[in-house]
Design an enzyme around this catalytic site. Sequence first.
Site, PDB file in Angstrom:
ATOM      1  N   ARG A 112       0.798  -1.228   0.000  1.00  0.00           N
ATOM      2  CA  ARG A 112       0.000   0.000   0.000  1.00  0.00           C
ATOM      3  C   ARG A 112       0.829   1.276   0.000  1.00  0.00           C
ATOM      4  NH1 ARG A 112      -2.702  -3.805   1.728  1.00  0.00           N
ATOM      5  NH2 ARG A 112      -0.713  -4.292   2.652  1.00  0.00           N
TER       6      ARG A 112
ATOM      7  N   ARG B  39      10.992   3.988   3.599  1.00  0.00           N
ATOM      8  CA  ARG B  39      10.652   2.978   4.611  1.00  0.00           C
ATOM      9  C   ARG B  39      11.933   2.238   4.963  1.00  0.00           C
ATOM     10  NH1 ARG B  39       5.655  -1.113   4.620  1.00  0.00           N
ATOM     11  NH2 ARG B  39       4.708   0.877   5.166  1.00  0.00           N
TER      12      ARG B  39
END
Length: 362
Positions: free
Chosen positions: A51, A101
């Site tokens: 996502r 991330r």
Amino acid sequence: MKSVIDILDLSVEELDGLIKTAMDIANHPDDYAQKCKGKKLATLFFEPSTRTRLSFEAAMYELGGNVIGFSEANSSSASKGESVADTAKVISCYADIIAMRHPKEGAPYVAAINASIPVINAGDGGHHHPTQTLADLLTIYREKGRLGGLTIGLVGDLKYGRTVHSLIAALSRYEGNKFVLVSPNELKVPDYVKKDVGDAAQFIETTDLMEYMDKFDILYMTRIQRERFTDRDEYERLKDSYILTTDKLVPAKKDMCILHPLPRVNEISVKVDDDSRACYFKQALNGKLMRMALIMHLLGHNDGQRFKGTTGEGGHKCHNPSCITSTEQELEHIHKKGQDGVYRCIYCDQPSVGLNSTSNSK
Ligand code: CP
């Protein structure tokens, strides 16, 4: 220049503005189709994602911009030992904004203080996930029409659950919210998450999902995250602690909103998807809208100034093996006293061994 490492890097006014922009994008997408023409987003994902990475990329394309990046550490020079700081400096030569991330807590912060472009934390270990919170806030606002006066049940892995940490920080700034923290004793919310929000919010802790089921306006389920456990036996013992099924929803309010940052494993039965209260796929769509709003907001604030890091005390080692200080070359370990009087590492927020003796912790 603004970076978003912690949801608290955005003021309430900015959060409200992002929600307003995201709603406008949903209603008038064509008006935004050229807003980032000529701009590049770099998605630097050192940890798996469906996502967050793809919604960031879709967001930039829908704004007319372009995307570069990688989806795993092994396809970047991190696999050869390149530091986060050097990566951030290099990517600043190629892109206008970074979404990062990383499995190490504090890695996006290190990127932000070294980059000359804005950095967005797309999830750092078990620490923070501010853009998931943006998705959550828009979903709550669209479903409930408000962000205050809510009873919010947060369920599952609240210790390593970075989405929960960021959501508590954000919703604590709106009046009248009550948090019911439902977790096994081994996976309770870390102290720093509750203490740093001050007296603004109420917290209740329980191990029983059903104890407050009839009170929740929002039920936020989370996954027990196998990848955060060092003890496999502990994971096996805890992994099925909470499974939401249709029968468990019988006492719940008819207008309760069920959220989950996803991915789910088995903590929400697939049968619950047909319940009108299930909002977790809407949440994924809302994530793209809020990331569009955030990219525009940050690119609009690039004054060329570097992200200013937090100041604190050096000379003490952080002992958290999940902290970026455990791997980054020559990174000064810095600790700062929080509102609760406890010194914590500025990268990972874990209490500082050696600084928190009885005499100097308050
Ligand atoms: N919610 C979330 O962060 O999902 P991904 O791990 O797929 O990005």
